[in-house]
Design a protein around this motif. Structure first.
Motif, PDB file in Angstrom:
ATOM      1  N   MET A  12       2.679 -11.795   4.761  1.00 58.10           N
ATOM      2  CA  MET A  12       4.091 -11.462   4.983  1.00 58.10           C
ATOM      3  C   MET A  12       4.235 -10.878   6.381  1.00 58.10           C
ATOM      4  N   LYS A  20      10.064  -5.395   5.210  1.00 56.25           N
ATOM      5  CA  LYS A  20       8.972  -6.121   4.544  1.00 56.25           C
ATOM      6  C   LYS A  20       8.023  -5.180   3.807  1.00 56.25           C
ATOM      7  N   CYS A  24       7.003  -5.654  -0.004  1.00 58.22           N
ATOM      8  CA  CYS A  24       5.607  -5.724  -0.454  1.00 58.22           C
ATOM      9  C   CYS A  24       5.320  -4.689  -1.543  1.00 58.22           C
ATOM     10  N   GLU A  25       5.871  -3.481  -1.402  1.00 63.20           N
ATOM     11  CA  GLU A  25       5.687  -2.460  -2.437  1.00 63.20           C
ATOM     12  C   GLU A  25       6.190  -2.976  -3.782  1.00 63.20           C
ATOM     13  N   LEU A  27       6.450  -6.088  -4.646  1.00 64.13           N
ATOM     14  CA  LEU A  27       5.650  -7.227  -5.114  1.00 64.13           C
ATOM     15  C   LEU A  27       4.380  -6.766  -5.839  1.00 64.13           C
ATOM     16  N   LYS A  28       4.008  -5.501  -5.612  1.00 66.58           N
ATOM     17  CA  LYS A  28       2.825  -4.966  -6.307  1.00 66.58           C
ATOM     18  C   LYS A  28       3.039  -4.965  -7.817  1.00 66.58           C
ATOM     19  N   LEU A  35      -2.488  -5.668  -2.726  1.00 67.09           N
ATOM     20  CA  LEU A  35      -1.826  -5.506  -1.436  1.00 67.09           C
ATOM     21  C   LEU A  35      -2.835  -4.858  -0.491  1.00 67.09           C
ATOM     22  N   ILE A 100      -2.005  -9.990  -0.788  1.00 67.94           N
ATOM     23  CA  ILE A 100      -0.900 -10.002   0.178  1.00 67.94           C
ATOM     24  C   ILE A 100      -1.320  -9.191   1.393  1.00 67.94           C
ATOM     25  N   GLU A 102       0.286  -7.654   4.807  1.00 64.06           N
ATOM     26  CA  GLU A 102       1.550  -7.403   5.498  1.00 64.06           C
ATOM     27  C   GLU A 102       1.190  -7.157   6.960  1.00 64.06           C
TER      28      GLU A 102
END
Ligand code: 5GP
Length: 190
Positions: A12, A20, A24-25, A27-28, A35, A100, A102
């Motif tokens: 990402m 972002k 991402c947080e 998406l955890k 992550l 992921i 970032e």
């Protein structure tokens, strides 16, 4: 016996202030996601946690890690080094976790050349004006740092054409759902 398949790698990127990190947080919360926590030479901010937000290292230590081939990728951004530890990512992928990263575009493109199957997702701000507003109102950085980040954003946005997917973070929930949809769709591919 069925062997556990390897995880997928998702990258990402997006200019500072696109949100972002928040995406991402969120998406955890998806199943089976790791992550990645990067190394950086920048100073820790008050709300950040060593080993959770980043591993904070000196330039000497970072350069040692480069020399000893411990980095999957790294880049200099706004006068500091940022990089991903190779071993931690490989371990997670071997455990079958989807990973992921970032990271900014120089690093993302290094990753794509090493792992052509990595899925690159770019998060765009609704506009340049909105990006500036977000950076100023969140008040994390002094104005000279904000200006550097805005200057970097121009180049970063140009790189977005090299990504597999682009999404605009206009509405956080919608953007998280869209990225989660991309991850789930990519997971189903062989
Ligand atoms: P920040 O200082 O705002 O935490 O991060 C600055 C930029 O560095 C962001 O675009 C972030 O995505 C990127 N970044 C964070 N970790 C890494 C990394 O390990 N490698 C690379 N190439 N960029 C990173």
């Amino acid at each position: 016996m069925k062997t556990k398949s390897k995880g997928k790698l998702f990258v990402m990127s997006g200019p500072s202030g696109t949100g972002k990190g928040t995406i991402c947080e969120r998406l955890k919360e998806l199943d089976n996601i790791y992550l990645s926590v990067s190394n950086t030479t920048r100073d820790r901010r008050a709300n950040e946690i060593e080993g959770e937000t980043y591993f904070y290292v000196t330039r000497d230590e970072f350069e040692r890690m480069i020399r000893e081939n411990e980095m999957l990728e790294y880049a200099e951004y706004s006068g500091n080094y940022y990089g991903t530890n190779k071993k931690r990512v490989e371990e997670a992928l071997n455990e079958g976790k989807d990973v992921i990263l970032e990271i900014e575009p120089q690093g993302a493109l290094q990753v794509k050349s090493i792992f052509p199957s990595a899925v690159l997702i770019f998060v765009l701000p609704p506009s340049f004006e909105e990006l500036r507003n977000r950076l100023v109102t969140r008040g994390r950085e002094p104005i000279d740092v904000i200006e550097k980040r805005i200057a970097a954003a121009e180049w970063e946005i140009q790189q977005s054409d090299k990504y597999d997917y682009k999404t605009i973070n206009d509405n956080l929930d919608e953007c998280v759902n869209e990225v989660a949809g991309i991850i789930n769709k990519e997971r189903e591919r062989i």
